[in-house]
Design an enzyme around this catalytic site. Structure first.
Site, PDB file in Angstrom:
ATOM      1  N   ALA A  32       0.853   5.573  -3.729  1.00  0.00           N
ATOM      2  CA  ALA A  32       0.069   5.870  -2.533  1.00  0.00           C
ATOM      3  C   ALA A  32       0.958   6.625  -1.556  1.00  0.00           C
ATOM      4  CB  ALA A  32      -0.470   4.595  -1.899  1.00  0.00           C
ATOM      5  N   GLU A  57       0.904   0.478   2.533  1.00  0.00           N
ATOM      6  CA  GLU A  57       0.569   1.699   3.268  1.00  0.00           C
ATOM      7  C   GLU A  57       0.081   1.385   4.675  1.00  0.00           C
ATOM      8  OE1 GLU A  57       1.661   4.304   1.813  1.00  0.00           O
ATOM      9  OE2 GLU A  57       2.016   3.127   0.009  1.00  0.00           O
TER      10      GLU A  57
END
Length: 846
Positions: free
Chosen positions: A266, A300
């Site tokens: 990610a 994230e």
């Protein structure tokens, strides 16, 4: 690639000359399949009369204007634009065509084989926003970014700011004018565009704002998207972080986009996080992967504060971003979601990665020396992520969790939307904890290497402890002995289980620490150093504890304690202290009772590696037969439909070599043999076909038929892997040629082809590629993008040979090639794997 480098000295000089204010970026994505138009207007102040450069990897430069005056386009060399005689305040406009990529860098363009739809996404970390717009590409030159995007009217267009209403232009296209971002670094800006489908929701931030949420995926994958679950984990993460960081979410919306052919897990683009599409589960996945997705979502999200709100000045403090997000996402997963054993997962996967990386010749301090962009490209490693996260866990134990979070909150408050260095964080932690962290920082963050801890125990005839000490060692190359906060656990057998009966927590330092508190106590059956995994150190068991652990490993009640014992056994095998065949016995004898999916996955991965490369060559065939037989038996005996059954089947397929194994795989795949509770879904069918291909039992026609039934991006990746896995040298040559002789394969097909190339039952089929690898390596490095060159350097290295021939050839290349440093590092790490395998083989032979 070399011409695209940027040194730290260049970045420092540029930072001393200029201060960036704003970017207005107009992108026209309607100009065909190869290039897009990019017009950048950047406003910045400068030292009057000075000269500098702006980064722009261009295809064609149409015009350059500085403060209203034209500059010859020859000022642009395809990588940089030279800027002379700057004013106090400047406005620069660069109008250029930029190239789409298929390497996962810059603006990646993907055509869905299912429906022919085009999907775009950006990936800018480390230095690739310059592939999309002209930019001063370094993290400490922050600015606001305002994007205007022209694209097909039916597309979704997403950036860091909330998506505005599109203005239709009458020719089938539309224009989206985004509001300016807050002051951020260029590498976390984002553009994602295409006919993505979306599910929308919202949440209320702690400051009362409504935060719009979106989850996006391609149309052909959208049916498999479990958006409600993703929203649930996101809300749990928001609540956890906003409370612990004492600061509301710093941006205006939060979109999560699953994008094709993504290189990483990610990327933390502010308010527009991109994820690899394998996290959209079209087939059954292990619980380990499900949990990993949750950790990644929360990793994230943590970056929105640590990395995006507050950003490192230069890439030597990359670890401040990644280590913090790694630690924060693990504690958030453990405390805010149903995955309460996240620290066990961290020990089994992250720490094993960290210990492996920290014992390579290329190991480096957590705070690494980063001289240029190539240095940082290879630094997304087990030190930056996993060791750094482990060290932060140690720091939290050292200063106390409450003081740690209070220091972090003060850090965010003081440095919001600016850039920092390590000292800025440590100074806040010193205030909240009252502890001087200078020595701690020096020993933990500024030196490399991993310590090993040994218990030294003396007892009297009736089993009472008369002396207990913890001995600490360090490798000769990295001799630092460090302070550790750790626990010692006492475990006793009862009712067929090994259960913890006592625990003490203490600080240790130096070569030997006496633990007087344990003197006079009855010795338990098992004594476990670093219980609860607070410290970052390899551990060894005393002889009596080791015997009990091996005999009763599967009965240890605590999943984390089991993971620590599994890890200690593997460390000893990798270090050539324990014969590899003994490790094989330990795993096959105990793994059936393991309940934690990531521990299972990690241990089975290590089992296959040990049997293929660490067992002495003369015992390898018998061991491989025994491992595959054992895994098949475990699969047959596992609880129907269980995660363990699923994993045993998958690893049986990866280890299968004998005709009987391949017969069983073929029968599973065609349905003539069934395991209760096991569905042979699309992805598992491909894995079984790849196993058959590696055994010489899959023809072109069979692979073609499988691809026709699953002509998707995933199907194409599995198909090239299957073709490359076939055992004939002609198949290996074809795989090699598709990567080396052509430069057309996208990043994911390169990676899957390389994975198939390395899949061998008879490693000697790779003999001819040893010299070929070194013949092409430097040319590939100099001519391809970083990610493709990295795939070649790592993926086509014939590591399964694990032979003296490969070791000698690698050493010869290293002696002849002092540069480039980043490539040398990858090759040095390849060599270290071979050397470790040879040492393990020698130990196993005796």
């Amino acid at each position: 690639m070399p011409g695209e480098n940027l040194t730290r000295d260049e970045a420092r000089t540029r930072k001393s000359l200029i201060h960036t204010h704003s970017y207005d970026i107009a992108l026209d994505l309607t100009r065909g399949a190869d290039v897009f138009r990019s017009t950048t207007t950047v406003r910045f102040s400068a030292e009057a009369g000075s000269s500098t450069f702006i980064d722009a990897i261009t295809h064609t430069v149409h015009a350059i204007t500085l403060n209203g005056a034209g500059i010859p386009v020859t000022a642009a060399d395809g990588t940089r634009v030279i800027l002379n005689d700057l004013a106090d305040e400047n406005e620069l406009v660069i109008d250029a065509d930029m190239r789409y990529t298929n390497t996962g860098e810059g603006l990646h363009r993907f055509v869905d084989p299912v429906d022919g739809e085009v999907y775009l996404y950006s990936q800018f970390e480390v230095p690739d926003s310059r592939r999309v717009f002209a930019v001063f590409e370094q993290p400490d030159l922050k600015a606001t970014f305002q994007f205007t995007v022209t694209a097909p009217a039916e597309w979704q267009v997403v950036s860091n700011s909330p998506t505005p209403e599109a203005v239709k232009l009458g020719d089938g296209s539309a224009r989206w004018e985004f509001a300016p971002t807050p002051v951020i670094s260029s590498y976390i800006t984002a553009i994602v565009a295409g006919p993505y489908d979306v599910v929308r929701s919202e949440l209320t931030s702690r400051d009362g704002r409504t935060i719009p949420l979106g989850v996006f995926a391609r149309k052909s994958l959208f049916a498999h998207l479990d958006a409600d679950y993703i929203f649930e984990k996101t809300r749990q993460g928001f609540a956890f972080y906003e409370e612990k960081f004492d600061r509301p979410y710093p941006f205006d919306k939060y979109d999560q986009l699953f994008v094709p052919e993504f290189n990483a897990g990610a990327m933390e683009n502010a308010g527009a996080v991109t994820f690899v599409e394998t996290y959209v589960f079209r087939s059954k996945v292990t619980d380990a992967i499900k949990e990993r997705r949750v950790v990644t979502i929360l990793h994230e999200l943590a970056h929105m504060w640590f990395g995006d709100l507050v950003t490192m000045k230069w890439w030597n403090d990359l670890w401040l971003n990644e280590s913090f997000a790694e630690w924060a996402s693990t504690i958030a997963t453990a405390e805010a979601t149903e995955w309460t054993e996240a620290w066990t997962t961290f020990q089994a996967m992250e720490k094993s990665w960290a210990y492996k990386q920290d014992q390579l010749p290329s190991t480096h301090p957590v705070v690494a020396t980063i001289n240029d962009l190539e240095d940082v490209q290879v630094n997304f490693d087990g030190i930056t992520y996993a060791k750094g996260g482990s060290v932060l866990k140690q720091l939290v134990a050292w200063v106390g969790e409450e003081a740690f979070f209070a220091g972090v909150a003060a850090y965010f408050a003081k440095h919001a939307f600016s850039n920092t260095e390590l000292a800025d964080l440590l100074s806040e932690l010193e205030v909240t904890s009252g502890r001087d962290l200078s020595e701690w920082s020096e020993k933990w963050l500024e030196t490399a290497g991993v310590n090993t801890l040994y218990p030294e125990i003396t007892t009297d005839p009736d089993g009472t402890i008369t002396d207990f000490a913890i001995r600490q060692t360090a490798p000769d190359d990295y001799p630092t002995l460090r302070p550790h906060r750790l626990a010692v656990g006492f475990y006793s057998l009862g009712d067929g289980r090994l259960v913890r009966t006592d625990r003490i927590e203490l600080d240790i330092d130096g070569a030997r620490t006496e633990v007087g508190e344990l003197v006079g106590r009855a010795r338990p059956d098992l004594i476990l150093l670093n219980d609860d995994d607070l410290a970052y150190a390899k551990i060894r068991l005393d002889d009596a504890s080791l015997h009990v652990a091996i005999e009763h490993l599967s009965t240890i009640e605590s999943p984390l304690a089991r993971a620590l014992v599994w890890g200690s056994a593997w460390d000893a095998t990798r270090d050539a202290e324990t014969p590899a065949r003994e490790y094989v016995d330990l795993v096959l004898g105990n793994i059936a009772a393991e309940t934690e999916s990531t521990t299972l996955r990690t241990t089975l991965t290590q089992l296959v590696l040990a049997s293929q490369q660490y067992v002495a060559p003369e015992h390898r065939a018998d061991t491989l037969q025994r491992v595959a037989d054992g895994l098949w038996k475990l699969a047959q005996q596992a609880s129907p439909g269980s995660d363990a059954q699923f994993q045993f089947v998958k690893f049986f397929a990866s280890a299968a070599s004998a005709p009987g194994h391949l017969d069983a795989i073929a029968a599973l795949r065609d349905g003539s043999e069934k395991l209760e509770g096991l569905e042979i879904d699309t992805d598992l069918s491909w894995e079984l076909l790849i196993a058959l291909a590696a055994g010489g039992r899959a023809s072109d026609a069979e692979i073609d038929a499988a691809l026709a039934a699953d002509n998707t991006a995933s199907g194409q990746q599995f198909a090239v892997q299957a073709r490359a896995a076939r055992p004939a040298v002609e198949d290996k040559r074809a795989a090699w040629s598709s990567i080396i002789d052509e430069d057309t394969l996208p990043n994911t097909l390169v990676a899957h082809t390389a994975a198939g190339f390395r899949r061998v039952q008879d490693p000697s089929v790779l003999d001819e590629f040893v010299d070929a690898y070194f013949d092409v390596l430097l040319g590939i490095w100099n001519s391809r993008s970083y990610k493709i060159a990295e795939h070649v350097a790592l993926g086509l290295y014939p590591s399964p040979l694990a032979s003296e021939q490969l070791r000698d050839a690698t050493e010869t290349w290293l002696e002849a090639n002092a540069e480039p440093a980043a490539l040398r590092r990858l090759v040095v790490e390849n060599l270290a794997g071979v050397e470790r395998a040879l040492a393990a083989q020698a130990r196993d032979a005796h």
